[in-house]
Design a protein around this motif. Structure first.
Motif, PDB file in Angstrom:
ATOM      1  N   ASP A 136       0.798  -1.224   0.000  1.00 36.69           N
ATOM      2  CA  ASP A 136       0.000   0.000   0.000  1.00 36.69           C
ATOM      3  C   ASP A 136       0.831   1.274   0.000  1.00 36.69           C
ATOM      4  O   ASP A 136       0.306   2.347  -0.271  1.00 36.69           O
ATOM      5  CB  ASP A 136      -0.906   0.038   1.249  1.00 36.69           C
ATOM      6  N   GLY A 137       2.129   1.157   0.330  1.00 32.85           N
ATOM      7  CA  GLY A 137       2.969   2.334   0.483  1.00 32.85           C
ATOM      8  C   GLY A 137       3.092   2.712   1.943  1.00 32.85           C
ATOM      9  O   GLY A 137       2.177   2.517   2.743  1.00 32.85           O
ATOM     10  N   ARG A 138       4.253   3.255   2.302  1.00 30.66           N
ATOM     11  CA  ARG A 138       4.504   3.623   3.694  1.00 30.66           C
ATOM     12  C   ARG A 138       3.931   4.993   4.038  1.00 30.66           C
ATOM     13  O   ARG A 138       3.619   5.277   5.192  1.00 30.66           O
ATOM     14  CB  ARG A 138       6.015   3.618   3.960  1.00 30.66           C
ATOM     15  N   THR A 139       3.778   5.864   3.051  1.00 29.94           N
ATOM     16  CA  THR A 139       3.354   7.239   3.289  1.00 29.94           C
ATOM     17  C   THR A 139       1.915   7.294   3.789  1.00 29.94           C
ATOM     18  O   THR A 139       1.015   6.777   3.128  1.00 29.94           O
ATOM     19  CB  THR A 139       3.457   8.060   1.995  1.00 29.94           C
ATOM     20  N   PRO A 140       1.662   7.933   4.937  1.00 30.03           N
ATOM     21  CA  PRO A 140       0.278   8.058   5.410  1.00 30.03           C
ATOM     22  C   PRO A 140      -0.544   8.926   4.476  1.00 30.03           C
ATOM     23  O   PRO A 140      -0.011   9.779   3.756  1.00 30.03           O
ATOM     24  CB  PRO A 140       0.433   8.707   6.793  1.00 30.03           C
ATOM     25  N   MET A 141      -1.847   8.726   4.487  1.00 34.31           N
ATOM     26  CA  MET A 141      -2.708   9.396   3.519  1.00 34.31           C
ATOM     27  C   MET A 141      -2.674  10.914   3.656  1.00 34.31           C
ATOM     28  O   MET A 141      -2.783  11.636   2.656  1.00 34.31           O
ATOM     29  CB  MET A 141      -4.148   8.885   3.664  1.00 34.31           C
ATOM     30  N   ASP A 142      -2.495  11.425   4.873  1.00 37.96           N
ATOM     31  CA  ASP A 142      -2.511  12.878   5.017  1.00 37.96           C
ATOM     32  C   ASP A 142      -1.269  13.546   4.434  1.00 37.96           C
ATOM     33  O   ASP A 142      -1.215  14.772   4.318  1.00 37.96           O
ATOM     34  CB  ASP A 142      -2.705  13.297   6.480  1.00 37.96           C
ATOM     35  N   ALA A 143      -0.259  12.758   4.061  1.00 44.60           N
ATOM     36  CA  ALA A 143       0.924  13.305   3.397  1.00 44.60           C
ATOM     37  C   ALA A 143       0.844  13.172   1.875  1.00 44.60           C
ATOM     38  O   ALA A 143       1.728  13.639   1.169  1.00 44.60           O
ATOM     39  CB  ALA A 143       2.189  12.608   3.904  1.00 44.60           C
ATOM     40  N   ARG A 144      -0.203  12.552   1.380  1.00 48.64           N
ATOM     41  CA  ARG A 144      -0.392  12.390  -0.068  1.00 48.64           C
ATOM     42  C   ARG A 144      -1.339  13.488  -0.557  1.00 48.64           C
ATOM     43  O   ARG A 144      -2.549  13.295  -0.636  1.00 48.64           O
ATOM     44  CB  ARG A 144      -0.969  11.010  -0.387  1.00 48.64           C
ATOM     45  N   LYS A 145      -0.790  14.626  -0.869  1.00 48.18           N
ATOM     46  CA  LYS A 145      -1.609  15.775  -1.204  1.00 48.18           C
ATOM     47  C   LYS A 145      -2.305  15.614  -2.555  1.00 48.18           C
ATOM     48  O   LYS A 145      -1.687  15.269  -3.551  1.00 48.18           O
ATOM     49  CB  LYS A 145      -0.752  17.048  -1.209  1.00 48.18           C
ATOM     50  N   GLN A 146      -3.630  15.862  -2.539  1.00 48.27           N
ATOM     51  CA  GLN A 146      -4.470  15.758  -3.739  1.00 48.27           C
ATOM     52  C   GLN A 146      -4.302  14.391  -4.409  1.00 48.27           C
ATOM     53  O   GLN A 146      -4.192  14.281  -5.634  1.00 48.27           O
ATOM     54  CB  GLN A 146      -4.170  16.898  -4.713  1.00 48.27           C
ATOM     55  N   TRP A 147      -4.284  13.352  -3.563  1.00 48.16           N
ATOM     56  CA  TRP A 147      -4.176  11.969  -4.042  1.00 48.16           C
ATOM     57  C   TRP A 147      -5.543  11.312  -3.887  1.00 48.16           C
ATOM     58  O   TRP A 147      -6.012  11.090  -2.781  1.00 48.16           O
ATOM     59  CB  TRP A 147      -3.120  11.210  -3.235  1.00 48.16           C
TER      60      TRP A 147
END
Length: 461
Positions: A136-147
């Motif tokens: 799923d990826g390590r990056t949390p959703m709140d760091a994925r801007k406009q994703w």
């Protein structure tokens, strides 16, 4: 297949799910409200292994012809399998992840003590974390801007199923390896990471490797993919680039182009353009069209005024139409699509972040005809005929054609070489910052970020 489960009650030993299915659980007040078969929610960090991994009985759920099992997320580990897992964690830096995220020291201590419940729990937990980050990826959703891409891999490659597969086969590394992105660009980034010593460059490569994990592992046999900072669109068939097209993308700020994964449902040749009210009313276009019929006809505008005084303006097909000679019909809540433009000279600029969100494409008619043929909606002769007819025509896409709007600042360019692209929207910073923080559990696979509906003011640029 998802299964919604009611709230755990403190002290309860079983939960009954609709259809009469039950599983044993050492329930805690802080336990999650929702579970997915084969997945462990991590909404609250439990204080004990028992709370973290309640034992679950594997019982089938039947819905029509479909059968799904609730698979235990803690399973018995042999020392040999646990050693293989430790080796994977020790080398996980090659995938752009950090070994310290997976409790390697505690795992090795448990391995030294031999088979035990503690080893089963530690190894199962570390394995589950690896699955989550690789899949799923390590990056949390709140760091994925406009994703706004929904990655369905977690529904197909379920953690419990993978754990069972790994332990039964004894191939821990091979089971986890099947989760890494299959796209050749990921392999290029991985190779670059192995050769790079500079910490800042390594971090940027790692961030872009993780962006590939945000997408589904299988992008499809044929698809469109555009990397916004590169200003390029690729038509890909069987992982081979068939053709590339320069693009114009959204201006930085509120009209930045979001990241999407949608499906092209049709090709519209000779489209009309319904002018946004921000132009009709806000810029006075409605009144101008009504009061200057000669000018309006030359520009292709038709206006209607309702009894309530509301003015609607539609630009008819033609050489001046703001959408050009084609648009790809890809319904989405952002009103983003790919289209032609009469201002083709803008493709010669280096900085092409000029639109209000939609993506304008060079050689758009060539792309439209190719899409109609590949999508089996028309033969070459039919596509050329409707394209040159001057009349509004929608050709349906019968064969699935995904389109991915992505954002990579380190990626393979259209010449096949790894390149760095300007972070035009400032989306790197939160991803890079997340790499310095401990991994975050309970990562949603859908964002709750605001959906911005773009009114693409094509007339002014």
């Amino acid at each position: 297949m998802k299964l919604l489960v009611g709230k755990f009650l403190a002290g309860a030993t079983t939960l009954t799910i609709a259809g009469g299915i039950a599983f044993a659980a050492q329930a805690q007040e802080s336990a999650p409200e929702n579970l997915i078969p084969g997945e462990q929610s991590q909404s609250a960090a439990p204080k004990s292994f028992d709370a973290a991994f309640p034992d679950m009985v594997s019982e089938p759920m039947v819905q029509g012809d479909l059968v799904a099992k609730i698979v235990p997320l803690v399973q018995p580990w042999s020392v040999r399998n646990a050693q293989s897992l430790a080796a994977v964690i020790d080398g996980i830096g090659a995938e752009g992840l950090d070994p310290k995220d997976y409790d390697l020291a505690a795992l090795r201590t448990a391995i030294a003590s031999g088979p035990s419940q503690e080893l089963d729990e530690l190894a199962s937990r570390s394995f589950g974390w690896l699955v989550e980050d690789l899949r799923d990826g390590r990056t949390p959703m709140d760091a994925r801007k406009q994703w706004f891409v929904v990655d369905r891999d977690r529904d197909v490659l379920r953690t419990g199923d993978l754990l069972t597969q790994a332990l039964e086969s004894g191939d821990i590394a091979g089971t986890l390896a099947q989760l890494t992105p299959a796209h050749p660009d990921y392999a290029q980034l991985k190779a670059a990471l192995a050769k790079t010593q500079d910490p800042a460059k390594r971090k940027l490569i790692r961030a872009n490797m993780d962006r590939w994990r945000w997408l589904e592992r299988d992008l499809g046999s044929q698809y469109l993919i555009t990397n916004v900072p590169e200003y390029q669109l690729r038509l890909t068939v069987n992982d081979k680039i068939i053709s590339t097209y320069r693009t114009i993308v959204g201006k930085p700020g509120r009209t930045a182009t979001p990241q999407l994964a949608e499906t092209v449902e049709g090709v519209i040749f000779n489209p009309t353009w319904t002018v946004p009210q921000s132009i009709v009313k806000g810029e006075g276009l409605g009144a101008k069209v009504l009061n200057n019929p000669g000018w309006a006809k030359a520009a292709g505008y038709k206006a209607t005024k309702g009894e309530n005084g509301w003015i609607t303006v539609v630009q008819q097909p033609g050489p001046a139409n703001s959408l050009g000679r084609m648009k790809l019909d890809m319904p989405n809540p952002h009103a983003i699509f790919l289209h032609d433009t009469p201002s083709r000279g803008l493709f010669n600029q280096d900085d092409r972040a000029l639109s209000h969100g939609c993506i304008r494409t060079e050689r758009a008619l060539e792309l439209a005809i190719t899409m109609a043929i590949l999508g089996k909606g028309a033969t070459k002769e039919e596509a050329v005929e409707v394209a040159t007819s001057g009349e509004y025509t929608r050709v349906p896409i019968v064969k699935e054609m995904p389109v991915y709007i992505t954002y990579f600042t380190v990626a393979t360019d259209i010449n096949g070489k790894l390149a760095t692209f300007k972070d035009i929207y400032g989306r790197d910073e939160p991803v890079l910052a997340s790499l310095d923080q401990p991994r975050v559990s309970n990562r949603a696979n859908e964002t709750d970020e605001e959906v911005i509906v773009i009114e693409d003011d094509l007339r002014t640029s």
